[in-house]
Design a protein around this motif. Structure first.
Motif, mmCIF file in Angstrom:
data_model
loop_
_atom_site.group_PDB
_atom_site.id
_atom_site.type_symbol
_atom_site.label_atom_id
_atom_site.label_comp_id
_atom_site.label_asym_id
_atom_site.label_seq_id
_atom_site.Cartn_x
_atom_site.Cartn_y
_atom_site.Cartn_z
ATOM 1 N N VAL A 26 20.611 8.395 7.028
ATOM 2 C CA VAL A 26 19.488 8.281 6.063
ATOM 3 C C VAL A 26 18.518 7.371 5.967
ATOM 4 C CG1 VAL A 26 19.314 8.400 3.532
ATOM 5 C CG2 VAL A 26 21.062 9.604 4.500
ATOM 6 N N LYS A 27 18.961 6.030 6.059
ATOM 7 C CA LYS A 27 18.003 4.947 6.310
ATOM 8 C C LYS A 27 17.136 5.098 7.246
ATOM 9 C CE LYS A 27 17.195 0.028 6.209
ATOM 10 N NZ LYS A 27 18.119 -1.468 5.806
ATOM 11 N N THR A 28 17.651 5.168 8.532
ATOM 12 C CA THR A 28 16.615 5.643 9.794
ATOM 13 C C THR A 28 15.506 6.774 9.613
ATOM 14 O OG1 THR A 28 18.472 4.942 11.249
ATOM 15 C CG2 THR A 28 17.033 6.194 12.221
ATOM 16 N N SER A 79 9.400 7.255 8.494
ATOM 17 C CA SER A 79 8.103 7.793 7.785
ATOM 18 C C SER A 79 7.661 6.635 6.842
ATOM 19 C CB SER A 79 8.231 9.139 7.083
ATOM 20 O OG SER A 79 9.438 8.946 5.671
ATOM 21 N N THR A 80 8.263 5.391 6.674
ATOM 22 C CA THR A 80 7.680 4.617 5.919
ATOM 23 C C THR A 80 7.441 3.216 6.388
ATOM 24 O OG1 THR A 80 10.012 4.023 5.126
ATOM 25 C CG2 THR A 80 9.050 5.659 3.965
ATOM 26 N N LEU A 81 8.197 2.646 7.406
ATOM 27 C CA LEU A 81 8.012 1.295 7.897
ATOM 28 C C LEU A 81 6.677 1.173 8.639
ATOM 29 C CD1 LEU A 81 11.308 0.226 9.469
ATOM 30 C CD2 LEU A 81 10.217 -0.009 7.144
ATOM 31 N N PRO A 82 5.875 0.227 8.576
ATOM 32 C CA PRO A 82 4.384 -0.150 9.202
ATOM 33 C C PRO A 82 4.875 0.046 10.741
ATOM 34 C CG PRO A 82 5.134 -2.081 8.045
ATOM 35 C CD PRO A 82 6.263 -1.033 7.518
ATOM 36 N N PRO A 83 3.720 0.469 11.376
ATOM 37 C CA PRO A 83 3.763 0.247 12.739
ATOM 38 C C PRO A 83 3.684 -1.390 13.337
ATOM 39 C CG PRO A 83 2.152 1.844 12.273
ATOM 40 C CD PRO A 83 2.441 1.103 10.989
ATOM 41 N N THR A 116 0.809 -1.107 -0.121
ATOM 42 C CA THR A 116 0.017 0.097 -0.009
ATOM 43 C C THR A 116 0.778 1.361 0.068
ATOM 44 O OG1 THR A 116 -1.654 -1.237 1.178
ATOM 45 C CG2 THR A 116 -1.786 1.246 1.283
ATOM 46 N N HIS A 117 1.864 1.265 0.633
ATOM 47 C CA HIS A 117 2.930 2.335 0.764
ATOM 48 C C HIS A 117 3.623 2.698 -0.714
ATOM 49 C CE1 HIS A 117 5.666 5.423 2.615
ATOM 50 N NE2 HIS A 117 6.423 4.763 1.981
ATOM 51 N N LEU A 118 3.859 1.234 -1.149
ATOM 52 C CA LEU A 118 4.713 1.577 -2.359
ATOM 53 C C LEU A 118 3.962 1.849 -3.546
ATOM 54 C CD1 LEU A 118 7.105 -1.731 -1.684
ATOM 55 C CD2 LEU A 118 7.916 0.753 -1.918
ATOM 56 N N LEU A 119 2.846 1.183 -3.501
ATOM 57 C CA LEU A 119 2.020 1.231 -4.963
ATOM 58 C C LEU A 119 0.864 2.285 -4.913
ATOM 59 C CD1 LEU A 119 3.394 -1.725 -5.206
ATOM 60 C CD2 LEU A 119 1.176 -2.362 -6.217
#
Length: 274
Positions: free
Chosen positions: A209-211, A216-220, A149-152
């Motif tokens: 940068v990855k952190t 803002s992108t990893l699902p809870p 859902t986040h990517l697409l």
């Protein structure tokens, strides 16, 4: 028997190769071994980039072995998440940049893990993507619904998840499922060049940068757990056993190799089995 090999490409780059022929199906042993590898590489301070690929022709990370579903569901993690779900979270949060070099079919649980990699480069001629769970009366349980859902975006994620169709690399790139589609003859050199370039920079800056992006992108965690609960509940749904019998009949008709190679095509026919 080990399914993964880890090779040093440079002092800062590792390559993890999956080989579980003939179809690279994912079992409880696959999850356990990959968890160990991610933990070990996370503890190696010099490692900045890890490339993941496959040595099994025609397959990258494939779907879960249906016979292994109970064992996978029972795998405990280090916290509240089951091991099967925790693996995707650890891949995404690892203190190195993970790069998927994708040749072959990438479906189901394997596609969910692939979506957790930081960068995904797909062979234009050989990579195929699919979330086939709905065709078996099941629900993705390793974070695929959240990450897709986040990517697409919502509508394309629903299309992928509800149709169970196979998608080629170009369409996957168009949808944002992969970072880029690369001609197969150029894939290895391209991935190696990206890995070397990233690894040439300061690791502290890379991980910082990855952190920030992860924040803002990893699902809870609670969303991942809720998805796993829904997935586990679906395994006892009224249509699952009927679909399992239909799969057995279809395999008797066309063979396992044809089913695995053309799974997206054959999903619709499962409902037509007497």
């Amino acid at each position: 028997m080990k399914q993964f090999t880890v090779d040093d490409q440079t002092s800062k780059v590792r390559r993890v190769t999956f080989a579980s022929p003939p179809f690279n199906l994912i079992g409880a042993d696959t999850v356990a071994e990959l968890l160990d590898i991610v933990d070990r590489l996370s503890g190696e301070e010099q490692v900045s980039v890890v490339i993941f690929d496959s040595a099994t022709p025609g397959y990258f990370f494939n779907h879960v072995d249906s016979d292994q579903i109970p064992a996978i569901a029972d795998m405990a993690g280090s916290g509240p998440l089951p091991g099967f779900v925790e693996l995707g979270m650890r891949l995404a949060a690892a203190p190195f940049v993970s790069i998927a070099s994708i040749r072959g079919r990438t479906r189901g649980g394997g596609a969910e893990y692939t979506a957790a990699f930081d960068l995904r480069y797909a062979s234009r001629e050989q990579a195929i993507f699919c979330q086939p769970e709905v065709g078996f009366g099941l629900v993705p349980g390793a974070g695929g619904t959240e990450r897709l859902t986040h990517l697409l975006g919502r509508d394309r994620a629903l299309e992928v998840l509800l149709t169970g169709q196979d998608y080629d690399a170009d369409r996957a790139a168009q949808y944002g499922w992969v970072t880029r589609a690369i001609p197969d003859a150029e894939l290895d050199d391209f991935v190696n060049a990206v890995a070397r370039r990233i690894a040439s920079f300061d690791k502290q800056a890379i991980t910082a940068v990855k952190t920030q992006v992860n924040r803002s992108t990893l699902p809870p965690e609670e969303n991942l757990l809720a998805s796993f609960v829904e997935s586990a509940r679906a395994t006892t749904g009224p249509g699952v056993e009927a679909r399992r019998r239909a799969v057995g009949k279809l395999i008797a008709q066309i063979g396992m190799d044809d089913l695995e190679r053309n799974l997206g095509h054959h999903l619709e026919s499962l409902a037509e089995q007497p």
